[in-house]
Design a protein around this motif. Structure first.
Motif, PDB file in Angstrom:
ATOM      1  N   ARG A  33     -58.996 -32.699  14.736  1.00 40.12           N
ATOM      2  CA  ARG A  33     -58.180 -31.618  15.320  1.00 40.12           C
ATOM      3  C   ARG A  33     -58.980 -30.877  16.397  1.00 40.12           C
ATOM      4  N   LYS A  34     -60.259 -30.579  16.091  1.00 39.24           N
ATOM      5  CA  LYS A  34     -61.100 -29.856  17.060  1.00 39.24           C
ATOM      6  C   LYS A  34     -61.285 -30.681  18.332  1.00 39.24           C
ATOM      7  N   MET A  35     -61.442 -31.985  18.148  1.00 40.79           N
ATOM      8  CA  MET A  35     -61.612 -32.859  19.321  1.00 40.79           C
ATOM      9  C   MET A  35     -60.322 -32.935  20.137  1.00 40.79           C
ATOM     10  N   LEU A  36     -59.183 -32.906  19.434  1.00 40.84           N
ATOM     11  CA  LEU A  36     -57.892 -32.916  20.141  1.00 40.84           C
ATOM     12  C   LEU A  36     -57.682 -31.609  20.916  1.00 40.84           C
ATOM     13  N   GLU A  37     -58.210 -30.529  20.364  1.00 42.38           N
ATOM     14  CA  GLU A  37     -58.146 -29.241  21.084  1.00 42.38           C
ATOM     15  C   GLU A  37     -58.949 -29.338  22.383  1.00 42.38           C
ATOM     16  N   ALA A  38     -60.135 -30.006  22.263  1.00 39.93           N
ATOM     17  CA  ALA A  38     -61.002 -30.165  23.439  1.00 39.93           C
ATOM     18  C   ALA A  38     -60.299 -30.953  24.540  1.00 39.93           C
ATOM     19  N   LEU A  78     -48.378 -41.764  27.774  1.00 39.36           N
ATOM     20  CA  LEU A  78     -48.050 -41.053  26.529  1.00 39.36           C
ATOM     21  C   LEU A  78     -48.819 -39.744  26.395  1.00 39.36           C
ATOM     22  N   PHE A  79     -48.224 -38.823  25.685  1.00 40.55           N
ATOM     23  CA  PHE A  79     -48.969 -37.648  25.238  1.00 40.55           C
ATOM     24  C   PHE A  79     -48.438 -37.276  23.866  1.00 40.55           C
ATOM     25  N   ALA A  80     -49.369 -37.157  22.922  1.00 41.04           N
ATOM     26  CA  ALA A  80     -48.989 -36.752  21.560  1.00 41.04           C
ATOM     27  C   ALA A  80     -49.844 -35.557  21.181  1.00 41.04           C
ATOM     28  N   GLY A  81     -49.233 -34.605  20.515  1.00 37.41           N
ATOM     29  CA  GLY A  81     -50.002 -33.431  20.111  1.00 37.41           C
ATOM     30  C   GLY A  81     -49.254 -32.566  19.122  1.00 37.41           C
ATOM     31  N   PHE A  82     -49.939 -31.538  18.644  1.00 35.90           N
ATOM     32  CA  PHE A  82     -49.295 -30.605  17.704  1.00 35.90           C
ATOM     33  C   PHE A  82     -49.792 -29.193  17.967  1.00 35.90           C
ATOM     34  N   PHE A  83     -49.007 -28.237  17.513  1.00 36.83           N
ATOM     35  CA  PHE A  83     -49.352 -26.831  17.728  1.00 36.83           C
ATOM     36  C   PHE A  83     -48.630 -25.940  16.733  1.00 36.83           C
ATOM     37  N   PRO A  84     -49.094 -24.726  16.516  1.00 35.84           N
ATOM     38  CA  PRO A  84     -50.420 -24.219  16.861  1.00 35.84           C
ATOM     39  C   PRO A  84     -51.478 -25.064  16.151  1.00 35.84           C
ATOM     40  N   SER A  85     -52.546 -25.294  16.843  1.00 33.61           N
ATOM     41  CA  SER A  85     -53.514 -26.282  16.402  1.00 33.61           C
ATOM     42  C   SER A  85     -54.006 -26.083  14.964  1.00 33.61           C
ATOM     43  N   LYS A  86     -54.284 -24.804  14.586  1.00 40.29           N
ATOM     44  CA  LYS A  86     -54.859 -24.575  13.253  1.00 40.29           C
ATOM     45  C   LYS A  86     -53.831 -24.690  12.134  1.00 40.29           C
ATOM     46  N   LYS A  87     -52.621 -24.254  12.414  1.00 37.99           N
ATOM     47  CA  LYS A  87     -51.564 -24.351  11.399  1.00 37.99           C
ATOM     48  C   LYS A  87     -50.327 -24.921  12.086  1.00 37.99           C
ATOM     49  N   PRO A  88     -50.322 -26.233  12.303  1.00 39.38           N
ATOM     50  CA  PRO A  88     -49.256 -26.819  13.130  1.00 39.38           C
ATOM     51  C   PRO A  88     -47.861 -26.672  12.518  1.00 39.38           C
ATOM     52  N   GLU A  89     -46.921 -26.372  13.398  1.00 39.20           N
ATOM     53  CA  GLU A  89     -45.524 -26.317  12.954  1.00 39.20           C
ATOM     54  C   GLU A  89     -44.760 -27.562  13.393  1.00 39.20           C
ATOM     55  N   ALA A 115     -47.386 -50.688  18.889  1.00 37.18           N
ATOM     56  CA  ALA A 115     -46.849 -49.757  17.890  1.00 37.18           C
ATOM     57  C   ALA A 115     -45.578 -49.139  18.431  1.00 37.18           C
ATOM     58  N   ASN A 116     -44.737 -48.653  17.527  1.00 37.02           N
ATOM     59  CA  ASN A 116     -43.553 -47.927  18.007  1.00 37.02           C
ATOM     60  C   ASN A 116     -43.855 -46.429  18.025  1.00 37.02           C
ATOM     61  N   ALA A 117     -42.974 -45.675  18.650  1.00 35.31           N
ATOM     62  CA  ALA A 117     -43.202 -44.237  18.842  1.00 35.31           C
ATOM     63  C   ALA A 117     -43.367 -43.502  17.511  1.00 35.31           C
ATOM     64  N   LEU A 118     -42.609 -43.942  16.525  1.00 33.90           N
ATOM     65  CA  LEU A 118     -42.646 -43.268  15.219  1.00 33.90           C
ATOM     66  C   LEU A 118     -44.006 -43.450  14.539  1.00 33.90           C
ATOM     67  N   GLN A 119     -44.580 -44.642  14.683  1.00 31.43           N
ATOM     68  CA  GLN A 119     -45.906 -44.892  14.096  1.00 31.43           C
ATOM     69  C   GLN A 119     -46.954 -44.002  14.756  1.00 31.43           C
ATOM     70  N   ILE A 120     -46.802 -43.806  16.061  1.00 33.41           N
ATOM     71  CA  ILE A 120     -47.784 -42.977  16.779  1.00 33.41           C
ATOM     72  C   ILE A 120     -47.669 -41.516  16.355  1.00 33.41           C
ATOM     73  N   ILE A 121     -46.444 -41.008  16.315  1.00 36.12           N
ATOM     74  CA  ILE A 121     -46.288 -39.591  15.950  1.00 36.12           C
ATOM     75  C   ILE A 121     -46.695 -39.372  14.485  1.00 36.12           C
ATOM     76  N   ASN A 122     -46.458 -40.362  13.650  1.00 34.49           N
ATOM     77  CA  ASN A 122     -46.871 -40.247  12.237  1.00 34.49           C
ATOM     78  C   ASN A 122     -48.377 -40.102  12.118  1.00 34.49           C
ATOM     79  N   SER A 123     -49.119 -40.867  12.951  1.00 34.49           N
ATOM     80  CA  SER A 123     -50.575 -40.796  12.871  1.00 34.49           C
ATOM     81  C   SER A 123     -51.067 -39.421  13.317  1.00 34.49           C
ATOM     82  N   PHE A 124     -50.395 -38.823  14.310  1.00 34.02           N
ATOM     83  CA  PHE A 124     -50.775 -37.476  14.749  1.00 34.02           C
ATOM     84  C   PHE A 124     -50.400 -36.425  13.696  1.00 34.02           C
TER      85      PHE A 124
END
Lengths: 102, 557
Positions: B453-458, B500-511, B398-407
């Motif tokens: 999302r909860k599992m990603l927080e873990a 790789l590391f992909a993530g979002f924050f703040p977890s409950k209402k990501p910006e 996959a390319n980087a854009l596909q990965i970030i899109n899935s997150f």
């Protein structure tokens, strides 16, 4: 004798008319020529001013580009670090104080 | 007396005759053949001039200039007139070597190009010296004020001002604009009067979704990480998960479009490179399982103490020796064995279906060209163990854009958004095209998205992504370490990894959603210790810039 005098008066009158027309034509002709010369002169002046405007716009653009270059993110950061001695805080430099904590 | 009278009459007749000739000629010229002569005069004195409008600007989302143009001049020498040219002085003015100028003058040509695209300062310096045979031709100079910042997105133009990469290439025709024509009258002295109104330049420009400050944050951190990891390359994408807008797309090493560019550098790794996503793909497997078999969420799985035989010659391993783990723990500790077992539960058809739904193996819809869609074979081509192996992110690319899109899909509650890099296109300050956010499809339910999302927080709280955690903010993210496939050896490389590391924050209402990719780091290659700290550095800067932790007071030590 009378016929001759009348003929002479008519001649003078006619030449007066010709003279007036000549004066009018000369005046209009001169005005036309003057107007053409002036419009041409103004044309040159406008072109010269336009050229100056273009050159100033070019200079302005060049100076704007220089400002952009100086205020580019990397240059600003470098200036902040080298000239002002500022540092980027590391995540460990930041302490979060939770609301209500002592 | 009579003779004098005749003489006067003769002279008058002669003068009259001369005037008659002149008058006849004037009548012939001005009335009979007026059109012909008017055209002849017009041909000689009037000129139709062409001028090319300046290439349009490119701005970031806050209207900060990323690319602009200005008039420049190229310097030529007429060789016959330049015999007395003071080459030493001329070389000082042009900044060229005297030997180079001499070799150019030796060319058997009437006119030789000395230097292209000189800046006004340089032109003035040369003009002041009044060198013999030196003349200038107007050109355009493309300038990138932020130098290498977002260079892969903005792109670059060649010497002929044609776009070669990025937005410069994509919007080449639009940015080039039209050439304008206007009529000028020239007199004997060469002075010009513009007869019709000199049409004003069309103001055409493109506004990107990129935020220069976020881009700067990403590039600065990547540059530092490049030195510490000695990686082949690093990539970071920052995205708005609700609109799909790309706020930053950074790659390092990058190039400065103001300088001469190595053609090999003209590849945007963020969309042009495809690689095995590794454990970050586990969000797709988890999503598929939770959508089809939600009861699994409360089950425990035996993770075979770190080693599991899938087939005769296929043994898979975990990073640590795990026994029984819950779904969340399997995710947090990134157990390949656990996910291989989940893959069996879903089955290959559903796993493939969900991977496609998340956008793997297909065009993301980004406006930029040169996207590598990656590889996701249809289930009919899968081997007996493909389903289990794909479940933890191998056997596909996959390319980087596909990965970030899935997150971002998880972050926004389950909707796959089309990634956007162009915000709008303007002509004479009138918006002629707007690129609105496009919802591609709902991939998973909001409940499933929330569970993941909860599992990603873990993962960040106690799992493999602890090093990505930041005090005072909940981060949801996932590590991924993938072995690279060696095409020459036709097997997985033992020394080449993608971290790789992909993530979002703040977890409950990501910006924002952030993806960090470290390609072939030297030494340590585990995402938990390589990509996660880079993610943390970028994220902590983003937090300050976007002022996300508003409720908390920050104090510098």
């Amino acid at each position: 004798m009378r016929v001759h005098r009348v003929h002479g008066v008519n001649k003078i009158k006619r030449s007066g008319v010709y003279f007036k027309w000549s004066i009018i034509i000369i005046i209009f002709g001169s005005f036309y020529a003057w107007q053409r010369i002036e419009s041409r002169k103004l044309g040159y002046r406008i072109s010269e001013i336009n050229g100056r405007i273009l050159s100033l716009a070019k200079e302005n653009k060049y100076l704007t580009m220089k400002i952009m270059d100086i205020t580019a993110m990397n240059n600003l950061e470098e200036a902040a670090k080298k000239r002002l001695g500022l540092v980027t805080p590391k995540p460990s430099d930041i302490v979060v104080i939770e609301p209500g904590s002592k | 007396m009579r003779i004098i009278k005749y003489k006067i009459i003769f002279i008058c007749l002669f003068i009259f005759f001369m005037f008659f000739i002149i008058g006849s000629r004037l009548f012939w010229v001005q009335i009979v053949n007026y059109t012909f002569f008017a055209q002849e005069v017009s041909k000689q004195s009037k000129r139709v001039k062409k001028s090319q409008t300046l290439r349009g600007n490119i701005y970031d989302r806050n209207m900060m200039t990323l690319a602009t143009s200005m008039s420049a001049e190229s310097c030529y020498i007429e060789t016959k007139r330049a015999r007395d040219l003071d080459i030493e002085l001329f070389s000082k003015c042009t900044g060229m070597l005297p030997a180079d100028i001499r070799s150019k003058l030796k060319q058997n040509k009437n006119s030789v190009l000395i230097k292209r695209k000189l800046l006004p300062d340089e032109v003035l310096k040369i003009k002041a010296k009044n060198f013999p045979g030196v003349y200038f031709e107007k050109e355009q100079l493309r300038f990138y004020p932020e130098n290498s910042l977002a260079s892969y997105v903005v792109g670059v133009v060649g010497m002929d001002n044609k776009g070669l990469l990025g937005v410069e290439y994509l919007f080449n025709d639009f940015l080039t604009g039209l050439s304008k024509k206007y009529v000028v009258m020239k007199d004997g002295k060469g002075r010009e009067i513009v007869l019709d109104n000199d049409p004003e330049d069309e103001n055409r420009y493109v506004v990107l979704t990129i935020d220069t400050r976020l881009q700067h944050i990403a590039e600065t951190v990547l540059k530092k990480a490049y030195e510490t990891t000695s990686a082949k390359s690093l990539t970071c994408i920052i995205q708005n998960p609700y609109t799909g807008e790309i706020l930053a797309m950074a790659s390092y090493p990058s190039f400065d479009p103001n300088k001469k560019i190595d053609q090999k550098m003209l590849k945007n790794t963020a969309i042009g490179d495809a690689f095995e996503p590794g454990s970050v793909f586990k969000i797709v497997t988890a999503a598929a399982v939770l959508e089809k078999h939600p009861e699994v969420l409360s089950e425990n799985f035996f993770c075979e103490n770190g080693s599991y035989k899938l087939a005769k010659d296929v043994i898979i391993h975990d990073h640590e020796k795990y026994g029984a783990l819950s779904f969340e723990e399997m995710f947090a500790y990134s157990s390949n064995i656990g996910f291989a077992k989940l893959g069996r539960i879903i089955g290959k058809q559903d796993l493939w279906q969900y991977a496609r739904s998340f956008g793997f193996g297909m065009n993301t819809g980004i406006e930029l060209t040169g996207e590598n869609y990656g590889r996701l074979e249809p289930p009919s081509k899968w081997s007996g163990v493909s389903c289990e192996i794909i479940s933890f992110g191998q056997e596909l690319s996959a390319n980087a854009l596909q990965i970030i899109n899935s997150f971002s899909t998880i972050a926004n509650g389950g909707i796959l958004m089309e990634p956007k890099i162009i915000k709008s296109v303007f002509c004479n300050n009138k918006e002629i095209q707007t690129f609105e956010p496009v919802k591609i499809r709902r991939v998973i339910s909001p409940v499933t998205a929330d569970n993941i999302r909860k599992m990603l927080e873990a993962v960040v709280e106690y799992g493999t992504g602890v090093q990505a955690g930041i005090d005072g903010i909940k981060i949801a993210g996932k590590t991924g370490t993938a072995q690279k496939y060696d095409k020459h050896l036709k097997k997985y490389s033992d020394s080449k990894y993608v971290s790789l590391f992909a993530g979002f924050f703040p977890s409950k209402k990501p910006e924002v959603t952030v993806l960090v990719i470290v390609d072939e780091p030297k030494g340590d290659y585990w995402a938990s210790s390589i990509a996660a700290p880079i993610f943390k550095n970028i994220s902590s800067n983003i937090l300050e810039y976007l002022n996300i932790r508003q409720e908390n007071k920050l104090v510098l030590k």
